[in-house]
Design an enzyme around this catalytic site. Structure first.
Site, PDB file in Angstrom:
ATOM      1  CG  PHE A   1      -1.878  -1.146   1.290  1.00 13.78           C
ATOM      2  CD1 PHE A   1      -2.939  -1.310   0.415  1.00 13.78           C
ATOM      3  CD2 PHE A   1      -1.651  -2.129   2.239  1.00 13.78           C
ATOM      4  CE1 PHE A   1      -3.769  -2.422   0.493  1.00 13.78           C
ATOM      5  CE2 PHE A   1      -2.471  -3.241   2.332  1.00 13.78           C
ATOM      6  CZ  PHE A   1      -3.534  -3.390   1.464  1.00 13.78           C
ATOM      7  CB  SER A   2       4.410   2.041   0.267  1.00 12.25           C
ATOM      8  OG  SER A   2       5.025   1.151  -0.652  1.00 12.25           O
TER       9      SER A   2
ATOM     10  CB  CYS B   1       4.457   2.661  12.214  1.00  9.83           C
ATOM     11  SG  CYS B   1       3.690   2.362  13.817  1.00  9.83           S
TER      12      CYS B   1
ATOM     13  CD  GLU C   1       3.697  -7.670  -5.994  1.00  7.48           C
ATOM     14  OE1 GLU C   1       4.477  -7.869  -5.026  1.00  7.48           O
ATOM     15  OE2 GLU C   1       2.577  -7.143  -5.869  1.00  7.48           O
TER      16      GLU C   1
ATOM     17  CD  GLN D   1       7.751  -8.791  -3.600  1.00  5.72           C
ATOM     18  OE1 GLN D   1       8.168  -7.811  -4.199  1.00  5.72           O
ATOM     19  NE2 GLN D   1       6.461  -9.058  -3.498  1.00  5.72           N
TER      20      GLN D   1
END
Ligand code: ADP
Length: 202
Positions: free
Chosen positions: A19-20, A194, A100, A102
């Site tokens: 969501f960043s 966070c 994606e 990763q």
């Protein structure tokens, strides 16, 4: 026209938690390349069928065409003309992007470096950390080798602070450290959190 601040090929990496806005940022950069009439090829791992098999989709609903692949070997084959991807285009695209990143195999690093050495602008977007908060797959090496790194944050769903972590929930409970990164068939969900509010189950 100058294609980028770099002369010739280079690596750009976009990372952050879920969501960043990694996909949004990737799509933004790709749209600009298309406006500049550059040839673009976009790849994503076939295991991510979040919205479309043949698109990169952001949570905000923006999409760009992409080819789902099962390995970097398949990307090599497609780029060398053994497939429909480039519509028989004999030369390499100006821009090759991976979403994606990763989830790609270790062959992504040498492939990205080779493409950059051949003059291609390579853009890689992916999660820098897995749900445990550990470096994810090939991303750390890509971060080291990239000319440009953009680290994005989401918003923590608990407190509203910038979120750098991805919280994994299984049936509403925090996932445990020992849970596999890919869990087929589980009722799981993800939240941006966070450092303070990112938790692992006991
Ligand atoms: P990523 O590729 O990093 O997962 P996307 O580009 O798909 O991110 O989605 C980013 C969009 O997600 C934001 O623009 C916003 O509309 C939406 N969004 C949903 N939840 C959050 C959150 N907790 N923090 C920030 N953005 C969020």
């Amino acid at each position: 026209m100058l294609k980028s601040p770099y002369h010739g090929g280079h690596l750009e990496v976009i990372v952050g938690p879920m969501f960043s806005g990694k996909s949004e940022e990737l799509i933004r950069r790709l749209n600009r390349a298309v406006i500049a009439r550059q040839r673009v090829a976009v790849f994503k791992p076939a295991i991510d069928d979040r919205y479309h098999l043949t698109h990169v989709a952001s949570h905000g609903g923006r999409v760009t065409p992409a080819t789902a692949v099962i390995s970097t070997a398949q990307v090599r084959a497609l780029l060398s003309g053994q497939g429909e991807l480039l519509h028989s285009e004999p030369s390499l695209p100006d821009v090759v992007a991976f979403d994606e990143a990763q989830f790609f195999d270790a062959g992504l690093v040498p492939l990205a470096l080779e493409l950059a050495d051949l003059g291609v602008r390579v853009i890689l977007a992916g999660l820098d950390l897995d749900f445990r908060g550990e470096p994810f797959g090939v991303i750390p090496e890509l971060l080291s080798r990239a000319e440009s790194v953009e680290k994005l944050t989401a918003i923590c769903v608990v407190c509203g602070a910038p979120a750098t972590r991805t919280q994994r929930l299984i049936s509403g409970q925090p996932a445990r450290r020992g849970d596999p990164v890919v869990m087929v068939g589980a009722a799981e969900s993800y939240e941006a959190r966070c450092r303070v509010h990112h938790v692992l189950g006991e």
